[in-house]
Design a protein around this motif. Structure first.
Motif, PDB file in Angstrom:
ATOM      1  N   GLN A 104       0.831  -1.207   0.000  1.00 36.07           N
ATOM      2  CA  GLN A 104       0.000   0.000   0.000  1.00 36.07           C
ATOM      3  C   GLN A 104       0.861   1.251   0.000  1.00 36.07           C
ATOM      4  O   GLN A 104       0.543   2.232  -0.687  1.00 36.07           O
ATOM      5  CB  GLN A 104      -0.934  -0.003   1.211  1.00 36.07           C
ATOM      6  N   GLU A 108       0.675   4.111  -2.896  1.00 30.83           N
ATOM      7  CA  GLU A 108       0.331   5.490  -2.568  1.00 30.83           C
ATOM      8  C   GLU A 108       1.478   6.456  -2.816  1.00 30.83           C
ATOM      9  O   GLU A 108       1.270   7.671  -2.849  1.00 30.83           O
ATOM     10  CB  GLU A 108      -0.169   5.573  -1.130  1.00 30.83           C
ATOM     11  N   ARG A 197      -0.370  10.716   2.162  1.00 26.61           N
ATOM     12  CA  ARG A 197       0.364   9.467   2.421  1.00 26.61           C
ATOM     13  C   ARG A 197       0.687   9.293   3.904  1.00 26.61           C
ATOM     14  O   ARG A 197       0.880   8.174   4.374  1.00 26.61           O
ATOM     15  CB  ARG A 197       1.649   9.437   1.607  1.00 26.61           C
ATOM     16  N   ILE A 200      -1.355   6.754   6.277  1.00 26.62           N
ATOM     17  CA  ILE A 200      -1.219   5.304   6.218  1.00 26.62           C
ATOM     18  C   ILE A 200      -0.660   4.750   7.524  1.00 26.62           C
ATOM     19  O   ILE A 200      -1.026   3.643   7.957  1.00 26.62           O
ATOM     20  CB  ILE A 200      -0.348   4.882   5.011  1.00 26.62           C
TER      21      ILE A 200
END
Length: 423
Positions: A104, A108, A197, A200
């Motif tokens: 992920q 991203e 970001r 996350i």
């Protein structure tokens, strides 16, 4: 004595049942989340300042010393200090969770080349969890993958840019990616890709860290939303009143989503005040122009006094949206007195003097972190405002700030309270 003991027992039970508890801006601070500035600051260059939302480049060595002084000040006041990078590393102990996290993160970061994704995955797995999180935050330069052969069209077209994954220098402002409200959080969708970001790390912490994952932490907002919300715009005026700024970084639609979830979950909040503030760098977030320092005292940028457009949002079971929205035009003082039920004092940054106010507002003179009612952390360089605060009986914990302030954020911006005692 018996009443005091009962109160302590109730507080102990609350802490046992709720790993999060923030029902005011000024309740005694017990647990806070910080991020110590790291190599991401060293990856700032003049050409990247605008892209990464900075106006200057802090000197990392001194910034870390100042941040350590900030953390020590909090610990000396009995506050438990947790670090974002440490919690994130602990949250990915399971190998499947770690693999999902890496995938992920790479997606991203905007990495499009499949070959580069594979090389980056292999590279990140060479580190320990803590080292890997630090590396993700710092940014990954192309030269670090010097053995990777750039054959694809994507690789060759983008070969001029020095980073595979951009650094995240704004991370030491832990207030913004998520915000604690009561026993839940808003896991925010940030305005810019550069900062989005950052969220996350909080996502994986609250889903997977042993401290949080089995606590059913309510989400008042989710990072998957398409409208933006940032923690600097969220202020808890009392256990019944929440203030959120409609600002350069927060959309009105996001505020409605938060209101619906707070009201649907039957929290104690009865009113959300949506303050419409100018969409400008100077008024980036509500807390850059307005913070609470005591039951009846606030630090403010003089230009926020008003008259202001404020939307009063309450429950309305008869409405299709479940909300009642009333537009009002009022002075800040009148808004606060109406909803707090007491006379308030507004303390102007720089004393309202045009020169002092402009200079100290630039260095976040209005952005204070309360660790208890009438007791706040402030930057040393805002000496005019600090002297005025002391004249109003506010106890100050003054921290060094020559380099931290270059990021355009103060002590409140640099901290995310996870637990405060109820007032």
């Amino acid at each position: 004595m018996e009443t005091i003991e009962r109160a302590k027992t109730k507080e102990d039970l609350t802490r046992k049942n709720n790993v999060l508890n923030v029902t005011s801006e000024i309740g005694r601070l017990k647990t806070v989340l910080l991020h110590r500035p790291g190599q991401e600051v060293e990856n700032l260059t003049p050409e990247l300042l605008e892209r990464l939302l900075f106006d200057d480049i802090p000197y990392l060595k001194v910034a870390q010393e100042e941040h350590d002084a900030f953390a020590k000040t909090l610990r000396d006041c009995g506050v438990e200090v947790l670090y974002l990078e440490g919690l994130a590393a602990e949250a990915i102990g399971d190998k499947d969770v770690k693999a999902k996290f890496i995938s992920q993160f790479i997606d991203e970061a905007g990495v499009e080349s499949e070959g580069l994704k594979a090389a980056l995955t292999e590279y990140l797995n060479t580190f320990s969890n803590k080292e890997m999180v630090d590396k993700m935050m710092a940014g990954i330069r192309k030269e670090e993958l010097d053995s990777y052969i750039r054959n694809s069209l994507y690789d060759q077209v983008n070969d001029f840019y020095p980073f595979i994954c951009d650094p995240m220098p704004n991370l030491y402002f832990t207030r913004d990616p998520f915000a604690t409200i009561a026993n839940g959080i808003t896991l925010n969708h940030m305005r810019t890709q550069t900062r989005n970001r950052e969220t996350i790390f909080a996502k994986y912490i609250f889903e997977n860290h042993p401290r949080f994952k089995d606590k059913d932490v309510p989400l008042w907002f989710n990072r998957d939303e398409t409208t933006s919300l940032e923690g600097g715009d969220e202020l808890i005026l009392s256990e019944k009143v929440l203030a959120i700024g409609i600002s350069q970084r927060t959309d009105s639609a996001s505020i409605e989503k938060v209101c619906k979830r707070l009201f649907q979950m039957n929290t104690n909040f009865e009113t959300v005040l949506a303050f419409h503030i100018p969409a400008s760098r100077a008024f980036m977030h509500l807390d850059t122009v307005f913070t609470m320092v005591d039951y009846d005292k606030f630090t403010i940028h003089p230009e926020i006094e008003g008259p202001l457009t404020v939307y009063e949002i309450t429950r309305d079971k008869k409405s299709a949206s479940g909300l009642k929205v009333e537009k009002q035009t009022m002075e800040l003082e009148a808004v606060l007195e109406k909803h707090l039920g007491r006379k308030v004092t507004l303390i102007r940054c720089g004393g309202g003097d045009k020169i002092h106010a402009a200079r100290e507002q630039w260095n976040d003179g209005s952005n204070t972190l309360a660790i208890a009612p009438g007791e706040v952390v402030v930057y040393s360089r805002n000496h005019v405002t600090n002297k005025i605060l002391e004249s109003y009986g506010i106890k100050l914990h003054v921290i060094p700030s020559s380099e931290l302030s270059r990021g355009r954020g103060g002590p409140r911006c640099m901290s995310m309270p996870l637990y405060r005692e109820n007032l």
